[in-house]
Structures are given as C-alpha cells and as structure tokens.
Design a protein around this motif. Structure first.
Motif, PDB file in Angstrom:
ATOM      1  N   GLY A 246       0.816  -1.199   0.000  1.00 60.25           N
ATOM      2  CA  GLY A 246       0.000   0.000   0.000  1.00 60.25           C
ATOM      3  C   GLY A 246       0.848   1.248   0.000  1.00 60.25           C
ATOM      4  O   GLY A 246       1.987   1.251  -0.484  1.00 60.25           O
ATOM      5  N   ILE A 247       0.304   2.299   0.555  1.00 59.43           N
ATOM      6  CA  ILE A 247       0.952   3.607   0.559  1.00 59.43           C
ATOM      7  C   ILE A 247       0.795   4.235   1.935  1.00 59.43           C
ATOM      8  O   ILE A 247      -0.297   4.181   2.525  1.00 59.43           O
ATOM      9  CB  ILE A 247       0.337   4.550  -0.490  1.00 59.43           C
ATOM     10  N   ALA A 248       1.854   4.827   2.448  1.00 58.36           N
ATOM     11  CA  ALA A 248       1.761   5.660   3.644  1.00 58.36           C
ATOM     12  C   ALA A 248       1.570   7.106   3.177  1.00 58.36           C
ATOM     13  O   ALA A 248       2.307   7.599   2.331  1.00 58.36           O
ATOM     14  CB  ALA A 248       3.020   5.541   4.495  1.00 58.36           C
ATOM     15  N   LEU A 249       0.560   7.759   3.726  1.00 60.05           N
ATOM     16  CA  LEU A 249       0.198   9.113   3.331  1.00 60.05           C
ATOM     17  C   LEU A 249       0.560  10.091   4.443  1.00 60.05           C
ATOM     18  O   LEU A 249       0.115   9.936   5.582  1.00 60.05           O
ATOM     19  CB  LEU A 249      -1.305   9.208   3.043  1.00 60.05           C
ATOM     20  N   THR A 250       1.389  11.067   4.119  1.00 63.32           N
ATOM     21  CA  THR A 250       1.650  12.155   5.059  1.00 63.32           C
ATOM     22  C   THR A 250       0.622  13.244   4.800  1.00 63.32           C
ATOM     23  O   THR A 250       0.419  13.649   3.661  1.00 63.32           O
ATOM     24  CB  THR A 250       3.066  12.720   4.861  1.00 63.32           C
ATOM     25  N   TRP A 251      -0.038  13.703   5.853  1.00 59.87           N
ATOM     26  CA  TRP A 251      -1.157  14.640   5.680  1.00 59.87           C
ATOM     27  C   TRP A 251      -1.100  15.756   6.704  1.00 59.87           C
ATOM     28  O   TRP A 251      -0.399  15.678   7.722  1.00 59.87           O
ATOM     29  CB  TRP A 251      -2.499  13.913   5.785  1.00 59.87           C
ATOM     30  N   THR A 252      -1.843  16.805   6.414  1.00 63.77           N
ATOM     31  CA  THR A 252      -1.987  17.910   7.353  1.00 63.77           C
ATOM     32  C   THR A 252      -3.412  18.438   7.279  1.00 63.77           C
ATOM     33  O   THR A 252      -4.020  18.460   6.194  1.00 63.77           O
ATOM     34  CB  THR A 252      -0.987  19.040   7.066  1.00 63.77           C
ATOM     35  N   LEU A 253      -3.933  18.859   8.405  1.00 59.01           N
ATOM     36  CA  LEU A 253      -5.249  19.487   8.436  1.00 59.01           C
ATOM     37  C   LEU A 253      -5.161  20.985   8.149  1.00 59.01           C
ATOM     38  O   LEU A 253      -6.183  21.641   7.970  1.00 59.01           O
ATOM     39  CB  LEU A 253      -5.908  19.266   9.801  1.00 59.01           C
ATOM     40  N   LYS A 254      -3.949  21.512   8.080  1.00 61.40           N
ATOM     41  CA  LYS A 254      -3.775  22.935   7.784  1.00 61.40           C
ATOM     42  C   LYS A 254      -4.026  23.177   6.300  1.00 61.40           C
ATOM     43  O   LYS A 254      -3.455  22.486   5.451  1.00 61.40           O
ATOM     44  CB  LYS A 254      -2.357  23.379   8.154  1.00 61.40           C
ATOM     45  N   PRO A 255      -4.860  24.144   5.955  1.00 59.57           N
ATOM     46  CA  PRO A 255      -5.087  24.456   4.539  1.00 59.57           C
ATOM     47  C   PRO A 255      -3.777  24.830   3.853  1.00 59.57           C
ATOM     48  O   PRO A 255      -2.950  25.551   4.402  1.00 59.57           O
ATOM     49  CB  PRO A 255      -6.057  25.637   4.587  1.00 59.57           C
ATOM     50  N   GLN A 256      -3.590  24.329   2.639  1.00 61.57           N
ATOM     51  CA  GLN A 256      -2.399  24.638   1.855  1.00 61.57           C
ATOM     52  C   GLN A 256      -2.723  25.719   0.821  1.00 61.57           C
ATOM     53  O   GLN A 256      -3.805  25.700   0.222  1.00 61.57           O
ATOM     54  CB  GLN A 256      -1.886  23.380   1.153  1.00 61.57           C
ATOM     55  N   PRO A 257      -1.807  26.655   0.590  1.00 57.69           N
ATOM     56  CA  PRO A 257      -2.097  27.751  -0.349  1.00 57.69           C
ATOM     57  C   PRO A 257      -2.400  27.293  -1.769  1.00 57.69           C
ATOM     58  O   PRO A 257      -3.185  27.917  -2.474  1.00 57.69           O
ATOM     59  CB  PRO A 257      -0.817  28.583  -0.312  1.00 57.69           C
ATOM     60  N   PHE A 258      -1.778  26.155  -2.192  1.00 59.15           N
ATOM     61  CA  PHE A 258      -1.925  25.711  -3.571  1.00 59.15           C
ATOM     62  C   PHE A 258      -2.497  24.300  -3.612  1.00 59.15           C
ATOM     63  O   PHE A 258      -2.079  23.422  -2.849  1.00 59.15           O
ATOM     64  CB  PHE A 258      -0.574  25.742  -4.299  1.00 59.15           C
ATOM     65  N   LYS A 259      -3.441  24.099  -4.532  1.00 61.41           N
ATOM     66  CA  LYS A 259      -4.085  22.796  -4.693  1.00 61.41           C
ATOM     67  C   LYS A 259      -3.334  21.980  -5.735  1.00 61.41           C
ATOM     68  O   LYS A 259      -3.022  22.471  -6.820  1.00 61.41           O
ATOM     69  CB  LYS A 259      -5.546  22.965  -5.115  1.00 61.41           C
ATOM     70  N   ALA A 260      -3.066  20.714  -5.426  1.00 57.23           N
ATOM     71  CA  ALA A 260      -2.358  19.818  -6.332  1.00 57.23           C
ATOM     72  C   ALA A 260      -3.332  18.938  -7.091  1.00 57.23           C
ATOM     73  O   ALA A 260      -4.438  18.635  -6.621  1.00 57.23           O
ATOM     74  CB  ALA A 260      -1.363  18.958  -5.557  1.00 57.23           C
ATOM     75  N   GLY A 261      -2.913  18.522  -8.268  1.00 52.84           N
ATOM     76  CA  GLY A 261      -3.690  17.598  -9.072  1.00 52.84           C
ATOM     77  C   GLY A 261      -2.771  16.864 -10.034  1.00 52.84           C
ATOM     78  O   GLY A 261      -1.579  17.165 -10.153  1.00 52.84           O
ATOM     79  N   VAL A 262      -3.340  15.881 -10.745  1.00 49.48           N
ATOM     80  CA  VAL A 262      -2.597  15.105 -11.733  1.00 49.48           C
ATOM     81  C   VAL A 262      -3.375  15.109 -13.038  1.00 49.48           C
ATOM     82  O   VAL A 262      -4.563  14.777 -13.058  1.00 49.48           O
ATOM     83  CB  VAL A 262      -2.350  13.656 -11.268  1.00 49.48           C
TER      84      VAL A 262
END
Length: 422
Positions: A246-262
C-alpha cells in the motif's frame, strides 16, 4: 525501545490533543474514517502479543521477519519519515511514539491491502476508505509500503463514489470484467475518478513542495480514497501467503495555499512484431485554470523505450519531461517553468521497439503494453480543472494536425536535432 503501554498512552494523549484542535463532530468523523483502514485492529492485537525482543530483531534484520514490518501507529502526530531498507522496501523509521507539540495537525496514515491473496497473474485488487465530509485534509507526501517483487504497480484514486461500497477489497481488473460478466468486478471509481498518485518499478517516496497539497474529503468531491494494486505474478502466493502492499500518506489538516492535481495523457494502440520506432501519440487542447507542473511520471511495460510530454503554445513545443519507462517509475521534478494555460495543447508520445513475433496490444497485463504520461501540478486558483485527462484511440498521430513536431527529440533521450522548444 518504548513499551507498548507507553505507545498506547501517547495515542490516548494524541486523541485528547485532537479534541482540542477541532470540533467533536469532525474529530469523531476522522477517527472513525482512519479506524476503518486495513490492519488497524490486527496490528494492535499483534503488537500486544509480540515481545520487545522480537520487534528489535525485525528492525535489526532490515524489516524482515514474521510480520515483515514493525507495527506503527496509524494515527500519529510525530514528524515520522520513511527510510529504505537494504531489500528495497520502505517503512517508517520512527516509532510513532512521540507527540509533536509544534505540528499537532500533521500525521502519517497507512492505506494498505488487508492481506489479499492473489490467485493468478495480473490480478487487480481495489480497496476504499471513506473520507469525512465536514473537513478536508491535505495529503503532502506519498511513501510506498511494499515488499520487493510483489506489487507490479500501485495507483491511488480519489473518487466521488468507489466502484464498490464495501469494507473489503474487490476485483478491479478490466480484463476480468471483459471475460466474465458474472464475476463481482468493478472499476476503482464509479463516479468522479481522479488519479492522485502512481508507483511502479521500485520508485522512491514523493514529498510535495512546500505549500502544496492534494485536498481530499470535505467539499472537494473526493469522498473516497481507493487503493489499486496490480499483481503481475502470483507464484509467491501459491503457499497461501497474503500481501498488504500500500501507501503511507503524510497529511496535514492545515489548509495549503496551492491545490495539487494530476493530469493524465495516454493512448491505446498496437506494436507490430519485429518492429522499431513505433509511436503511440495523443494531444488535446487544455481548458481550465492555469496549471504549474512540478513533477512528471512515465509508464509503459516491457517494450517501452521512451515516453515524452509537451506543452504546445503558438506552434512552439516546450518539453515537460521525457524518460525511459524501464527506469524506476517515479515522479520526476520539473526544474523549469512550464505554465499551462487554457488554450494550450498538451501532447505525449510513447516510443516502442519489439523483437516479438506477434503484435502487442495495449491492455492490463504485463505482456500487454501501456502508454501513460502523468503531469503533477499545482494551481493558485480555487478549483481544480474539470478536464483531467487526454486519451487517444491508437490511430491518432501528431502529424494529423500539429505543426513543427520535434520528431527526433521526442523519441530519443538526447538529440542533436534542433529543438523548437521555448
């Protein structure tokens, strides 16, 4: 090494801190969502049964042992990071037992297959976890959690609705769907499919640049994360063993200035037997908010020699990236500014050579082929584009409608041909 009593005390303290960080309803939703991740109860139960000496022996052996990995906490607030073992696998290098006071809204969560048993080559399994609807979370890092030689590739999808709503994995191999209509199969997503991350060929972890995150949950339209694992071979599971890649996901509840996508580019098609310099190509006019690519990834199977991607503006071609798909299929950083604006054309080419007697077609098995080019981007605008992919039928050629094609450059890792890239 800290005792398990200490670890569970820290977990309790972590959850108490969580109560203070955000409201009770949101807190309970996140705890409930994370508790549904695979192996959570099993790992705690096994941890209580194992001795500290057994754990230390596993760590000394580079992560190998009866459990294959030391048992981490799933809901952690420490600044854990991943390290590569000698066998090529990745695992958390911290004990997940220290509470971070300065970053209480950060954590690392594992999304793994719950001990699936592949029965045949090219089995595809999907597993979903629901995201809480009241508050989004930003994923800022992806760390593969695999045993070498098991998973052929891993995809992480964001879905409005998964292919199946259930608490167990399902068969999501398209080849099986075509062969047996009675079999319980479904795609990764039934509504609102987005690719968030892809891994293959022993690629290393990916940490996003500062201030960029993949926002999921809340009102983002990504109500589920779906993990897809492709098992190219099943020989190692003939003894009844199972897998929890599987995958380990590093996350934050703090809003990030820029949204990522693929953004995904790909093509169907065929590679004739005894051929060389065969091209599968795709191109589409992009519509949507301005995108800033910061990483790219290529993917094909055994016959792929090079995959290249371009932005075309005013008939000028600007290379986004190109790479041999026989190298580790990581997300590679883009070091130059290749801003994508509405009206630009995005194009990709896959170059193949075959010494096989028969024609090879694109498909889901390792003996088939694929032509994939992924662009990981961020946008400063509030919403991600509705347009997330560009896929060709295998018949389309750049020469049909595009001028100034950098033909030699797009098919070789290096070229002394003049480039018209800007």
């Amino acid at each position: 090494m800290a005792s398990f009593r200490q670890i569970f005390s820290v977990l309790a303290l972590s959850l108490l801190t969580l109560c203070q960080v955000f409201g009770a309803n949101t807190r309970e939703e996140w705890i409930a969502a994370l508790s549904r991740l695979p192996l959570l109860e099993d790992r705690y139960e096994n941890a209580l049964q194992n001795t500290i000496e057994e754990e230390e022996e596993v760590l000394e052996n580079g992560g190998e042992g009866d459990g294959a990995y030391p048992a981490p906490l799933y809901f952690s607030y420490d600044n854990s990071f991943m390290e590569q073992f000698d066998d090529g696998s990745y695992q958390s290098s911290s004990s997940s037992s220290s509470l971070s006071e300065d970053r209480p809204e950060n954590g690392t969560t594992e999304l793994r297959m719950p001990n699936v048993h592949p029965e045949k080559a090219n089995d595809y399994f999907c597993y979903s976890v629901q995201m809480p609807p009241r508050r989004g979370v930003n994923i800022v890092g992806f760390f593969p959690a695999t045993t070498p030689g098991t998973a052929h590739h891993i995809l992480l999808y964001g879905c409005k609705e998964p292919g199946m709503i259930q608490e167990k994995p399902w068969d999501c191999g398209e080849m099986d769907m075509a062969k047996d209509s009675k079999k319980m199969t479904a795609p990764p997503c039934s509504v609102g499919s987005q690719i968030l991350y892809a891994w293959a060929m022993d690629a290393p972890p990916l940490e996003l640049p500062k201030d960029i995150g993949f926002e999921v949950g809340g009102d983002t339209g990504i109500d589920y994360l779906v993990l897809q694992v492709h098992y190219a071979h099943a020989d190692q599971f003939e003894d009844g063993s199972t897998d929890n890649s599987g995958i380990a996901l590093t996350w934050t509840l703090k809003p990030q200035p820029f949204k990522a996508g693929v953004f995904f580019l790909g093509s169907d098609g065929e590679i004739p037997g005894k051929s060389k310099d065969v091209h599968l190509e795709t191109a589409c006019e992009y519509e949507g908010p301005t995108l800033h690519p910061f990483a790219y990834r290529v993917h094909s199977h055994k016959l792929g020699q090079l995959v290249s991607g371009y932005r075309i503006r005013d008939e000028f071609w600007t290379e986004i990236g190109k790479r041999s798909p026989q190298l580790p299929q990581m997300f590679n950083p883009i070091t130059k500014d290749v801003e994508i604006q509405s009206g630009d054309i995005l194009a990709a080419r896959c170059t193949y050579g075959s010494d096989r007697d028969e024609t090879t077609y694109t498909g889901m098995t390792v003996d088939d082929e694929m032509c994939n080019f992924y662009i990981m981007y961020y946008t400063e605008e509030g919403k991600l584009p509705n347009m997330q992919s560009c896929y060709a039928d295998g018949v389309y050629k750049w020469a049909d409608d595009l001028p100034n094609i950098p033909d030699k450059e797009a098919s070789s890792p290096t070229s002394d041909a003049p480039s018209n890239s800007m």
